[in-house]
Enzyme design. Sequence first.
Site, short mmCIF file in Angstrom:
data_model
loop_
_atom_site.label_atom_id
_atom_site.label_comp_id
_atom_site.label_asym_id
_atom_site.label_seq_id
_atom_site.Cartn_x
_atom_site.Cartn_y
_atom_site.Cartn_z
N ARG A 109 28.21 -19.05 -42.80
CA ARG A 109 27.84 -17.99 -41.86
C ARG A 109 27.30 -18.53 -40.55
O ARG A 109 27.76 -18.15 -39.47
CB ARG A 109 26.70 -17.14 -42.46
CG ARG A 109 27.08 -16.03 -43.31
CD ARG A 109 25.98 -15.86 -44.35
NE ARG A 109 26.14 -16.93 -45.31
CZ ARG A 109 26.81 -16.79 -46.41
NH1 ARG A 109 27.30 -15.65 -46.76
NH2 ARG A 109 26.99 -17.81 -47.23
N THR A 110 26.29 -19.38 -40.64
CA THR A 110 25.56 -19.77 -39.43
C THR A 110 26.47 -20.55 -38.47
O THR A 110 26.54 -20.24 -37.28
CB THR A 110 24.32 -20.59 -39.82
OG1 THR A 110 23.58 -19.85 -40.79
CG2 THR A 110 23.44 -20.87 -38.62
N LYS A 140 16.12 -40.48 -43.12
CA LYS A 140 15.82 -39.57 -42.02
C LYS A 140 15.75 -40.29 -40.67
O LYS A 140 16.41 -39.91 -39.72
CB LYS A 140 14.49 -38.90 -42.36
CG LYS A 140 13.97 -37.94 -41.36
CD LYS A 140 12.77 -37.25 -41.97
CE LYS A 140 11.80 -36.78 -40.91
NZ LYS A 140 10.58 -36.25 -41.47
N ARG A 190 21.62 -28.09 -37.46
CA ARG A 190 21.07 -27.85 -38.80
C ARG A 190 20.86 -29.20 -39.47
O ARG A 190 21.75 -30.05 -39.47
CB ARG A 190 22.02 -27.00 -39.63
CG ARG A 190 21.62 -26.94 -41.09
CD ARG A 190 22.38 -25.92 -41.87
NE ARG A 190 21.94 -24.58 -41.53
CZ ARG A 190 22.28 -23.49 -42.23
NH1 ARG A 190 23.06 -23.59 -43.28
NH2 ARG A 190 21.83 -22.31 -41.88
N HIS A 214 14.19 -21.17 -39.62
CA HIS A 214 15.58 -20.79 -39.35
C HIS A 214 15.50 -19.61 -38.37
O HIS A 214 15.68 -18.45 -38.75
CB HIS A 214 16.25 -20.39 -40.67
CG HIS A 214 17.74 -20.22 -40.62
ND1 HIS A 214 18.46 -20.17 -39.43
CD2 HIS A 214 18.65 -20.07 -41.61
CE1 HIS A 214 19.74 -20.01 -39.73
NE2 HIS A 214 19.88 -19.94 -41.04
C1 NCD Z 1 20.08 -19.77 -45.52
C2 NCD Z 1 19.74 -21.19 -45.09
O1 NCD Z 1 20.63 -22.01 -44.90
O2 NCD Z 1 18.57 -21.42 -44.95
N1 NCD Z 1 21.40 -19.39 -45.32
C3 NCD Z 1 21.88 -18.99 -44.10
O3 NCD Z 1 21.67 -19.61 -43.09
N2 NCD Z 1 22.56 -17.83 -44.04
C4 NCD Z 1 19.60 -19.48 -46.88
C5 NCD Z 1 20.18 -20.23 -48.04
O4 NCD Z 1 20.88 -21.21 -47.89
O5 NCD Z 1 19.89 -19.82 -49.17
#
Ligand code: NCD
Length: 302
Positions: A55-56, A83, A105, A133
């Site tokens: 999604r993101t 890291k 991310r 997030h």
């Molecule tokens: C979330 C995340 O990556 O923090 N998902 C997202 O971005 N839609 C939550 C998850 O991974 O459970």
Amino acid sequence: MAAGLLDIESLRREEIETILARSKEFQPEPGHTFKRFDTLRGRTIVNLFFEASTRTRTSFEIAAKRLGADILSITGSSSSVSKGESLVDTLNTLGAMRPDAIVMRHSASGAPHFLSRHLPIPIVNAGDGTHEHPTQALLDALTIIDRRGSLEELRVAIIGDIAHSRVARSNIFLLSKFGGRVVLCGPASLLPREMGRIAPGIELTCDMEEAIRDVDVIMMLRVQFERQEEAPIGANEYFRFFGLRPEHIALARPDVIVMHPGPINRGREISSEVADSQRSAILNQVENGIAVRMAVLERVLA
Ligand code: NCD
């Protein structure tokens, strides 16, 4: 340090309102797709995803394209690299590519903050470890406004793996800026006491029925196995105590909405009956992700 979007905690309420108002202007008319704009023509955005995402990442890509920007996605797991090494490598690589903005991310909490201190490029945090997030909380806020009219003074239950959830943290920071009262609920091992102290008006409980009583919004969370070493609770047992089922909905306000950032696990944290019901706003959240990310990219590149 170039202005990006690193977290919700440091945003003022007025800044959140400005982003949400602009996001509303980017929402498509019912039955239509997102409009195209030229605002970011000639700009290059790098989408740097060191952790899995559907999604993101996709919605940042669509958002950038709708604004006329060029966007390229780099994906890969950083799990085998320490890291420090991976971030220094990242820094040098990105510095050399000279993009106009970076969406990032990373599994390490604070990674985007680290980058933003070293690169003169706006960084947008797309999820950093268990920390924040921010665009998820903004799209959740837009969805609540769409369905409930306002963000003011809401009672919200956040249920599931609170300990590892950056979504929970960003939502707590955002909701508390609007006078919201948040009830956190989950198995004791995934419900750290400290989470009750990160903002005012937070309650903690391991009792799902108590958490849901009279709430306006229920946010369900996935158990994030990738962030923990403990033996996982079996799906059936988890569902019995912390899975959202139709009988729970009657305990909340009559117009309650059910949210989930995805990916959802049917039969673990949520039943299909609830996920696919009229109360569910899960697909509205996904759609609003594009409008919110358009507003965020415009803001950081303006
Ligand atoms: C979330 C995340 O990556 O923090 N998902 C997202 O971005 N839609 C939550 C998850 O991974 O459970």
